[in-house]
Scaffold this motif. Structure first.
Motif, PDB file in Angstrom:
ATOM      1  N   ALA A 192      45.092  25.801 -22.183  1.00  0.00           N
ATOM      2  CA  ALA A 192      44.261  26.275 -21.534  1.00  0.00           C
ATOM      3  C   ALA A 192      44.643  26.782 -20.219  1.00  0.00           C
ATOM      4  N   ALA A 193      45.591  26.003 -19.588  1.00  0.00           N
ATOM      5  CA  ALA A 193      46.141  26.176 -18.473  1.00  0.00           C
ATOM      6  C   ALA A 193      47.006  27.627 -18.427  1.00  0.00           C
ATOM      7  N   ALA A 237      39.400  21.892 -17.560  1.00  0.00           N
ATOM      8  CA  ALA A 237      39.763  22.705 -18.501  1.00  0.00           C
ATOM      9  C   ALA A 237      41.330  22.849 -18.582  1.00  0.00           C
ATOM     10  N   SER A 238      41.701  23.125 -17.623  1.00  0.00           N
ATOM     11  CA  SER A 238      43.302  23.481 -17.228  1.00  0.00           C
ATOM     12  C   SER A 238      43.725  22.377 -16.319  1.00  0.00           C
ATOM     13  N   GLY A 284      45.412  35.633 -15.999  1.00  0.00           N
ATOM     14  CA  GLY A 284      44.652  36.381 -15.311  1.00  0.00           C
ATOM     15  C   GLY A 284      45.114  36.597 -13.698  1.00  0.00           C
ATOM     16  N   ALA A 333      49.071  27.597  -9.709  1.00  0.00           N
ATOM     17  CA  ALA A 333      49.075  28.859 -10.831  1.00  0.00           C
ATOM     18  C   ALA A 333      50.513  28.922 -11.411  1.00  0.00           C
ATOM     19  N   ARG A 335      46.334  30.183 -20.545  1.00  0.00           N
ATOM     20  CA  ARG A 335      45.555  31.100 -20.800  1.00  0.00           C
ATOM     21  C   ARG A 335      44.677  31.590 -19.276  1.00  0.00           C
ATOM     22  N   HIS A 336      44.183  30.661 -18.655  1.00  0.00           N
ATOM     23  CA  HIS A 336      43.688  30.700 -17.225  1.00  0.00           C
ATOM     24  C   HIS A 336      44.845  31.508 -16.477  1.00  0.00           C
ATOM     25  N   ALA A 337      46.079  30.974 -16.370  1.00  0.00           N
ATOM     26  CA  ALA A 337      46.928  31.814 -15.447  1.00  0.00           C
ATOM     27  C   ALA A 337      47.237  33.043 -15.563  1.00  0.00           C
ATOM     28  N   ARG A 351      40.774  25.450 -13.366  1.00  0.00           N
ATOM     29  CA  ARG A 351      39.632  25.252 -13.967  1.00  0.00           C
ATOM     30  C   ARG A 351      39.441  23.629 -14.354  1.00  0.00           C
ATOM     31  N   GLN A 359      50.646  26.281 -14.071  1.00  0.00           N
ATOM     32  CA  GLN A 359      49.706  26.643 -15.180  1.00  0.00           C
ATOM     33  C   GLN A 359      50.161  27.618 -16.315  1.00  0.00           C
TER      34      GLN A 359
END
Length: 452
Positions: free
Chosen positions: A415-416, A382-383, A422, A357, A418-420, A379, A360
């Motif tokens: 993308a990583a 994606a990530s 959250g 995490a 953006r995902h992290a 993901r 990313q």
């Protein structure tokens, strides 16, 4: 196990005879004002990445900080590992770390700590005896050793026990790395007792919650899933990959697969070395492009053969590509993440995977084993990429994608990040505080029922 549990109960009893008696308190429907948090075997003040310090240390520190920011005071009890430590240290306003004398300060392995739980409990009760009744509203214990102290403290103080396993013996034993040491039966028994005693259990993922129910008979109604967070102020893309490489003295145009974490069979850094050896054997020109940092120190069963990974690198013929670096602080670690092309995390077991995490969040994609909480953190496609199993050829294949598609690092890195985003600790602390409130409310209902 039963012998040292009996000694713990005896210690609590002796303190009871000298101090206050627990009384039936009826807390309102509110968050607790102050909690006692137990981390027996590793201090939140220790450097993550070495010894027994790792993701759990980060978890406790960041959770405590955010709870304090949200109005919940936290006192963390941990075992003193140095005779010169002060009895207590303020980590940040609202978070106090208390050092408890229990056994030799140094040279005590985690496997030897059960024999010191009686002394640790005695020290906790001495601290508590200096306060008025009701000083702590709730106990939150981390890892099974802390769970036994938390169990007795919660009974003695008449407050709920919330427990987080972090790792489970049965799960680890089902996915042992080659040459790794299985967890003892005493730990399995201890974990089973804690699961039965806790008012609430906190799992990092739905899979961990299912493991608690399957392996230990945990009641799903008393198990809450709360994803850990990431310090998004520290772990962020910042000024980018090129600047981070310049600060660390790394080549600007290299392919850099990074391993960060404790060096032990469970984390499987050897899989990365085997994968790199395969890459350069199939494409010798890659030797000029590859730099493989291993950031971390020997830990756990890895302490038995601390030189094992260096010898493996030499035997595979990739010692010239590998850079072994000691554990570093959070700011420096963030630079290592930013500098890397990809983080490689081939662990045999991970309750969540904070390292993935964090990487990313810094804008770095991840290649990880599809175990534990990693499918939640990464993901797939994606990530980063998730790999079934631990065959080096599969990791070599995933790394080859980044060689053949030069733009993939940046695309997946964005993308990583953006995902992290959250996985902020404020949300994790808020959800944890809700678990505390639910435990207090349930205790209130039970006490009222008993008074009718």
């Amino acid at each position: 196990m039963s012998q040292y549990v009996s000694r713990l109960a005896s210690t609590a009893g002796r303190n009871r005879s000298r101090g206050q008696q627990p009384r039936l308190r009826l807390p309102g429907s509110r968050r607790p004002r102050r909690i006692a948090m137990f981390s027996v075997h590793t201090s939140p003040l220790h450097q993550p990445g070495t010894g027994d310090a790792g993701g759990m240390n980060v978890y406790i520190v960041e959770l405590a900080r955010q709870l304090a920011a949200q109005g919940v005071e936290v006192e963390i009890f941990t075992r003193a590992t140095n005779g010169g430590l002060p009895p207590s240290v303020e980590l940040v306003p609202g978070v106090l770390v208390r050092h408890i004398d229990a056994g030799p300060y140094e040279g005590l392995s985690k496997e030897e700590l059960p024999a010191q739980l009686c002394a640790f409990t005695h020290g906790v009760m001495q601290v508590w005896a200096d306060h008025s009744s009701g000083y702590y509203d709730l106990v939150h214990s981390h890892y099974w050793l802390s769970g036994h102290v938390g169990w007795l403290a919660s009974q003695r103080w008449g407050v709920p026990l919330v427990h987080a396993m972090h790792t489970m013996a049965k799960v680890k034993n089902a996915a042992l790395a080659e040459d790794d040491t299985p967890e003892p039966a005493s730990r399995v028994i201890g974990e089973t007792q804690i699961v039965a005693a806790a008012d609430r259990l906190i799992a990092n993922t739905e899979e961990e919650a299912a493991d608690l129910a399957h392996h230990y008979g945990a009641d799903p109604a008393r198990t809450a899933t709360v994803h850990p967070g990431v310090n998004l102020d520290t772990f962020r893309p910042a000024d980018g990959r090129a600047a981070a490489r310049a600060r660390l003295g790394l080549p600007a145009d290299a392919l850099i697969p990074l391993f960060a974490g404790r060096i032990q069979p469970l984390k499987a850094p050897d899989v990365l070395l085997h994968a790199v050896a395969l890459l350069v054997s199939e494409a010798p020109h890659l030797r000029r492009q590859l730099v493989v940092p291993i950031v971390g120190g020997p830990s756990g069963s890895g302490l038995a053969r601390p030189e094992r990974l260096q010898k493996l690198a030499a035997r595979l013929g990739v010692a010239d590509l590998v850079r072994f670096c000691p554990p570093v602080g959070q700011e420096r670690l963030a630079d290592w993440y930013r500098a890397a092309s990809v983080l490689v995390m081939p662990s045999h077991s991970e309750s969540f995977g904070l390292v993935a995490a964090e990487a990313q969040a810094c804008g770095t994609p991840v290649v990880a084993a599809a175990v534990g909480g990693l499918p939640v953190v990464v993901r797939d496609g994606a990530s980063g990429f998730l790999v079934d199993g631990h065959e080096p050829a599969q990791y070599a294949s995933a790394l080859r994608r980044f060689v053949e598609e030069p733009g993939l690092v940046d695309v997946m890195g964005s993308a990583a990040a953006r995902h992290a985003a959250g996985f902020g600790w404020d949300a994790a602390a808020g959800a944890t505080a809700e678990v505390y409130t639910a435990a207090l409310q349930e205790r209130q209902r039970r006490l009222r029922s008993r008074l009718r």
